[in-house]
Design a protein around this motif. Structure first.
Motif, short mmCIF file in Angstrom:
data_model
loop_
_atom_site.label_atom_id
_atom_site.label_comp_id
_atom_site.label_asym_id
_atom_site.label_seq_id
_atom_site.Cartn_x
_atom_site.Cartn_y
_atom_site.Cartn_z
N HIS A 180 29.19 38.55 42.82
CA HIS A 180 28.37 38.00 41.72
C HIS A 180 27.87 36.60 42.07
O HIS A 180 28.55 35.84 42.75
N ASP A 226 33.38 30.14 43.14
CA ASP A 226 33.26 31.28 42.20
C ASP A 226 31.84 31.34 41.65
O ASP A 226 31.56 30.75 40.63
N GLU A 275 28.45 38.47 35.67
CA GLU A 275 29.85 38.88 35.84
C GLU A 275 30.75 38.12 34.88
O GLU A 275 31.65 38.67 34.26
N GLU A 276 30.50 36.82 34.76
CA GLU A 276 31.42 35.94 34.04
C GLU A 276 31.50 36.23 32.54
O GLU A 276 32.46 35.85 31.89
N GLY A 286 31.50 39.30 31.40
CA GLY A 286 32.15 40.60 31.22
C GLY A 286 31.68 41.69 32.16
O GLY A 286 31.59 42.84 31.75
N LEU A 287 31.39 41.37 33.42
CA LEU A 287 31.01 42.35 34.46
C LEU A 287 29.75 43.14 34.08
O LEU A 287 29.60 44.30 34.49
N ASP A 316 34.62 37.96 46.06
CA ASP A 316 34.66 37.00 44.95
C ASP A 316 35.70 35.93 45.27
O ASP A 316 36.89 36.22 45.33
N MET A 317 35.24 34.70 45.48
CA MET A 317 36.08 33.55 45.80
C MET A 317 36.69 33.66 47.21
O MET A 317 37.90 33.86 47.35
N ALA A 323 40.27 40.89 37.94
CA ALA A 323 39.03 41.37 37.31
C ALA A 323 37.79 40.81 37.98
O ALA A 323 37.52 39.62 37.90
N PHE A 376 38.34 44.90 47.55
CA PHE A 376 38.03 43.59 46.99
C PHE A 376 38.59 42.53 47.93
O PHE A 376 39.77 42.59 48.29
N HIS A 407 39.25 38.45 48.55
CA HIS A 407 39.24 37.08 48.02
C HIS A 407 40.36 36.27 48.65
O HIS A 407 41.15 36.79 49.43
N GLY A 462 42.29 33.95 46.62
CA GLY A 462 43.13 33.36 45.58
C GLY A 462 42.40 32.31 44.77
O GLY A 462 41.24 31.99 45.03
N VAL A 463 43.09 31.79 43.78
CA VAL A 463 42.47 30.89 42.81
C VAL A 463 42.58 29.43 43.26
O VAL A 463 43.67 28.95 43.54
N TYR A 508 38.75 26.20 39.70
CA TYR A 508 38.29 27.46 39.10
C TYR A 508 37.70 27.24 37.70
O TYR A 508 38.36 26.70 36.82
N HIS A 509 36.44 27.61 37.55
CA HIS A 509 35.70 27.50 36.28
C HIS A 509 35.57 26.05 35.79
O HIS A 509 35.41 25.82 34.59
N1 BES Z 1 36.16 35.09 40.25
C1 BES Z 1 36.83 35.52 39.07
C2 BES Z 1 37.83 36.65 39.35
C3 BES Z 1 38.89 36.27 40.36
C4 BES Z 1 40.06 35.71 39.91
C5 BES Z 1 38.70 36.50 41.70
C6 BES Z 1 41.03 35.37 40.82
C7 BES Z 1 39.69 36.15 42.61
C8 BES Z 1 40.85 35.58 42.16
C9 BES Z 1 35.83 36.04 38.05
O1 BES Z 1 34.59 35.43 38.15
C10 BES Z 1 36.39 35.80 36.66
O2 BES Z 1 36.55 34.69 36.24
N2 BES Z 1 36.71 36.90 35.98
C11 BES Z 1 37.29 36.85 34.68
C12 BES Z 1 37.18 38.20 34.01
C13 BES Z 1 35.75 38.66 33.76
C14 BES Z 1 35.74 40.11 33.34
C15 BES Z 1 35.08 37.80 32.71
C16 BES Z 1 38.76 36.52 34.77
O3 BES Z 1 39.39 36.80 35.80
O4 BES Z 1 39.29 35.97 33.78
#
Ligand code: BES
Ligand code: ZN
Length: 422
Positions: free
Chosen positions: A244, A256, A288-289, A291-292, A313-314, A355, A370, A372, A374-375, A379-380
């Motif tokens: 994404h 991310d 994606e962020e 809800g996919l 992803d990441m 997710a 998948f 990646h 890790g976090v 993040y965000h």
């Molecule tokens: N990049 C994250 C998912 C992720 C988390 C990848 C940890 C690798 C390691 C993704 O963009 C995200 O934040 N997803 C949400 C859920 C989505 C359905 C909104 C999450 O994980 O909370």
């Protein structure tokens, strides 16, 4: 069956005259080229919230890159529920009022423009039995996080006449959570400390809260960017490589997920010159962020012919690559990825994936892997900037993707459960 046997005969014949994937030298992705995409997406464009002008700017950039590499490019448009928070204010009424840190739950309804003020009524976890003997009509329901979803808690409060819901955390900080769909009443998240303090105060006497929630919930259009390279002998069978490109509000989304987008693009660039039996589709997902939504639309509308999917992803922060599928899902492509990683000397760890967009393909019965790392600590957050992404990590992820795609797209018999036409 006859078609399949014919295809297999052609394939076996083809493998006698043409070298198979591993025998062929794998072209090398460039760390600098990949990092330039991260700089453009996260550094130049910045936060890329689905349904905003930055979303469209990113789509144009990505489409332009894929076109340059020689892919047939299209925008796959879809509608999704857009959400935006403009303003959130929560305060305990009094002289002076006490401000409380809060965030709107995603898809929360707005309050009237001037806000609202009402009594606070604690209702435990917000399960139906918790409301018995409590008068929440006209009041603000104060609910603890846990056991049932935010959406259920808020719906339970709304059906009993509450004018708003406040959900307090079970750990430090104000969590960012989603209701999945528009709520009847405004709903915000606060910290555990603030929640407990309000519960105690409400048990001791009357407590009033003032709430102002200014949110936008509306249907908008966005688009996945799709680049297709036709296969030579099995063009109707498709390998999807995706990631994404959108980010959450306020975060530049370098790791991310400009990182996964960049690695996918760089893999696409070097694969453009490699003849492959199966078709390759590079799909960069929007929304994606929230809800996919982008991958869900693509996987349900374009599932026909897809035999395997690789999601990134990441992948720009953290030493070691991790590979996996969702719990209980088909691991055949993860197994291929593990073998390829071993052959390429790339250290990987198998893990249970979280997710991201691969889940949309798994729901359609497509085997996925998948990738990646890790976090990361940003993040965000606003700190998710290009400086925290390591260029050689992008190249390593791209190198693994190139290897997996060449393996899957070589179409040797018995590699994958082939289900053309879905
Ligand atoms: N990049 C994250 C998912 C992720 C988390 C990848 C940890 C690798 C390691 C993704 O963009 C995200 O934040 N997803 C949400 C859920 C989505 C359905 C909104 C999450 O994980 O909370
Ligand atoms: Zn992500």
């Amino acid at each position: 069956m006859r078609v399949a046997r014919f295809a297999l005969t052609v394939l076996v014949a083809a493998t006698l005259v043409a070298p198979t994937a591993p025998a062929r030298a794998q072209p090398a992705p460039s760390a600098e080229a990949a990092f330039a995409h991260v700089q453009h997406l996260a550094g130049v464009i910045g936060p890329r919230v689905a349904g905003t002008p930055a979303d469209r700017a990113a789509q144009e950039y990505l489409a332009g890159q894929l076109r340059q590499y020689g892919y047939a490019v299209e925008l796959h448009t879809f509608q999704f529920p857009f959400f935006e928070t403009r303003r959130v204010e929560v305060a305990q009424a009094g002289t002076p009022p006490r401000a409380i840190a809060a965030a709107a739950l995603f898809y929360s309804a707005a309050t009237p423009a001037g806000g609202l003020e009402a009594d606070v009524v604690p209702v435990g976890l917000g399960q139906p039995a918790d409301f018995e003997g409590r008068r929440v009509a006209g009041a603000i329901a104060l609910i603890e996080r846990g056991v049932i979803t935010f959406r259920e808690k808020v719906a339970n409060a709304a059906s009993r006449g509450a004018v708003a819901a406040v959900v307090y955390n079970t750990g430090p900080g104000v969590i960012s959570g989603t209701l999945g769909a528009r709520s009847e009443i405004p709903a915000v998240a606060i910290s555990q400390d603030d929640g407990r303090r309000l519960v105690e105060a409400a048990q001791a006497g009357r407590v009033r809260l003032r709430l102002l929630v200014d949110t936008v919930v509306e249907t908008r259009t966005s688009a996945n960017v799709v680049g297709t390279k036709r296969g030579t002998t099995r063009p109707e069978e498709i390998i999807v490589v995706g990631g994404h490109f959108d980010s959450v509000a306020g975060a530049p989304g370098a790791n991310d997920n400009a990182s996964g987008t960049a690695a996918a693009l760089e893999a696409a660039r070097v694969l453009a010159g490699v003849p492959m039996a199966r078709s390759l589709q590079v799909v960069l997902f929007a929304a994606e962020e929230l809800g996919l939504y982008g991958s869900a639309a693509f996987a349900s509308e374009r599932r026909a012919g897809i035999v395997g999917m690789i999601n990134l992803d990441m992948v720009g922060w953290g030493e070691r690559l991790m590979i996996g599928a969702s719990p209980g899902r088909d691991e055949s492509v993860v197994n291929v990825a593990e073998q390829v990683a071993q052959r390429l000397g790339i250290p990987v760890t198998r893990f249970r994936a979280g997710a991201s967009d691969h889940a949309s393909f798994e729901r359609q019965g497509v085997p996925v892997v998948f990738l990646h790392r890790g976090v990361d600590p940003y993040y965000h957050q606003p700190g998710d900037v290009p400086a925290n992404v390591t260029p050689r990590h992008l190249a390593e992820a791209a190198r693994l993707v190139v290897g997996i795609v060449m393996e899957l797209a070589a179409a040797r018999a018995g590699l994958l459960p082939v289900r053309p036409g879905g």
